[in-house]
Design an enzyme around this catalytic site. Structure first.
Site, PDB file in Angstrom:
ATOM      1  N   LEU A  15       8.584  -8.476   0.641  1.00 46.14           N
ATOM      2  CA  LEU A  15       9.361  -7.593   0.134  1.00 46.14           C
ATOM      3  C   LEU A  15       9.790  -6.210   0.689  1.00 46.14           C
ATOM      4  O   LEU A  15      10.968  -5.980   1.334  1.00 46.14           O
ATOM      5  CB  LEU A  15       9.691  -8.026  -1.164  1.00 46.14           C
ATOM      6  CG  LEU A  15      10.205  -9.502  -1.709  1.00 46.14           C
ATOM      7  CD1 LEU A  15      10.085  -9.342  -3.304  1.00 46.14           C
ATOM      8  CD2 LEU A  15      11.221 -10.506  -0.591  1.00 46.14           C
ATOM      9  N   ASP A 130       5.184   7.713 -12.421  1.00 43.89           N
ATOM     10  CA  ASP A 130       6.093   7.890 -11.077  1.00 43.89           C
ATOM     11  C   ASP A 130       7.553   7.507 -11.058  1.00 43.89           C
ATOM     12  O   ASP A 130       7.261   6.956 -10.375  1.00 43.89           O
ATOM     13  CB  ASP A 130       5.232   7.510 -10.114  1.00 43.89           C
ATOM     14  CG  ASP A 130       5.585   7.705  -8.910  1.00 43.89           C
ATOM     15  OD1 ASP A 130       5.728   8.593  -7.789  1.00 43.89           O
ATOM     16  OD2 ASP A 130       4.942   6.982  -7.776  1.00 43.89           O
TER      17      ASP A 130
END
Length: 410
Positions: A15, A130
């Site tokens: 993906l 993050d």
């Protein structure tokens, strides 16, 4: 080509790719899943594998509608993988690349979703570290929210912490994406929940403006701006929303809101933003990185300007298409953060004035020197001519008025 991941999962197709690993569409005992397979060099790191196993309980226990749940952690030979819920949709970076900026109502609704996901994570003792558009997924199959927004889910919990092992980064390295790094991380302090709030406020600023508040140019310059510069105001948004952004972008972690408080305050703003179009703001010019100069010409070529936002972490490397990170960077020294003699921090200056040390500044300095040199030559020539006239006059007849006789230049 399908491949087995452990004994329970099969990965069918890729993906997406990032610097930490590859995401596969997979199948498990309970149906389709997303499998993040970490890089082989990470899987061979026994210290990281140990940390991976230690984080298992915390990651598996994190359940929230705005968090992509981790179903399993697989350690099998050279395979190290996180098995996660499959979200049918796209990531926020893809939408930003297509639309550049969002209407304030949709932007705030997405940020509120992410804040609620962070609140659940922080309550469980998990810091994301993050937060960025690449790690926010949009559920395209669910109902639409305020401003036509899709439900936002935060993904990749635990990846930064797993990669950030003491042996890998030591005390002089930091992990993360420069545009979204809180000042305390840049200064080498341990990351707490407040770093996620700073990153989310940066993300919201980007959704509204189309660019991050401190991005652009060399990574070192970006890191320095987080520590030394104040955020540039965005015209056209309600004052209360702006004050929320300013508070959550505060340099001091204790001054920022908690995730639950931020989520509630953002939800309160939604009625005032209904129907408001995307902001009409210009992306600021980045500082010139450098300018190639032609040896035979007196003027430098047009400086190369970097786009605000996309920043390669490794000098000379191409920017990753999705800006996935987990790449170590050196922590700047205190004198560099202060913008020392060799620093690149943007000092305050008059509008339109070139930055000291930039190509424009060097060109302007060169022009001034040429003008001064020309003026000096002209002055010397004029003085020489005056002296010659005075001498010629003396040869022809005695001087009548010594006040008009210029002394010779030294």
């Amino acid at each position: 080509m399908a491949r087995k991941i452990g004994s329970r999962y099969t990965a069918h197709q890729i993906l997406g790719r990032g610097s930490a690993g590859t995401v596969w569409l997979g199948e498990g005992p309970e149906g389709p899943v997303a499998i993040k397979l970490l890089r082989e060099d990470l899987a061979s790191d026994q210290e990281l594998v140990g940390r991976f196993v230690q984080e298992r309980t915390a990651l598996l226990g994190l359940e929230h509608p705005n968090v992509v749940s981790v179903r399993d952690l697989v350690v099998d030979g050279n395979d190290l993988a996180l098995v996660m819920d499959l979200v049918r949709g796209t990531d926020l970076r893809t939408r930003l690349d297509r639309e550049r900026r969002l209407a304030p109502e949709a932007a705030v609704a997405i940020a509120a979703d992410v804040a609620e996901g962070l609140a659940a994570a922080h309550a469980a003792g998990v810091v994301h570290r993050d937060v960025k558009p690449e790690n926010v997924l949009l559920d395209m199959q669910g109902p639409l929210g305020p401003g036509g927004s899709h439900r936002a889910l935060l993904t990749d919990f635990g990846i930064a912490k797993l990669i950030d092992s003491p042996r890998r980064t030591r005390a002089t390295k930091i992990i993360g994406t420069p545009d979204y790094l809180a000042p305390e991380i840049v200064e080498g302090l341990p990351p707490r929940a407040a770093v996620d709030i700073y990153a989310l406020a940066t993300l919201l600023y980007e959704l509204l403006a189309g660019f991050t508040p401190f991005g652009g140019g060399h990574p070192g310059a970006v890191l320095r701006r987080h520590v030394t510069e104040t955020v540039v105001p965005l015209p056209g948004i309600p004052e209360e929303l702006w004050q929320l952004l300013v508070q959550c972008l505060a340099k001091a972690p204790a001054s920022r809101l908690r995730a639950s408080e931020l989520a509630a305050r953002l939800r309160e703003q939604l009625p005032t933003l209904r129907g408001m179009p995307p902001l009409d703001v210009d992306e600021p010019d980045a500082e010139p990185e450098e300018a190639a100069e032609t040896p035979d010409a007196g003027e430098p070529q047009t400086p190369v300007r970097a786009r605000r936002g996309a920043v390669p972490l490794v000098p000379g490397a191409k920017t990753d298409s999705n800006r996935d990170t987990h790449t170590s960077m050196r922590v700047p020294a205190p004198d560099e953060l202060a913008g020392g003699a060799r620093g690149t921090a943007r000092a305050p200056r008059a509008a339109g004035a070139p930055r000291p040390g930039s190509a424009r500044h060097r060109a302007a300095t060169r022009r001034r020197r040429l003008i001064m040199a020309g003026a000096a030559v002209a002055l010397a020539a004029a003085a020489g001519t005056g002296a010659w006239l005075a001498t010629s006059g003396e040869d022809a007849a005695p001087a009548q008025d010594t006040k008009n006789t210029a002394p010779a230049s030294p």
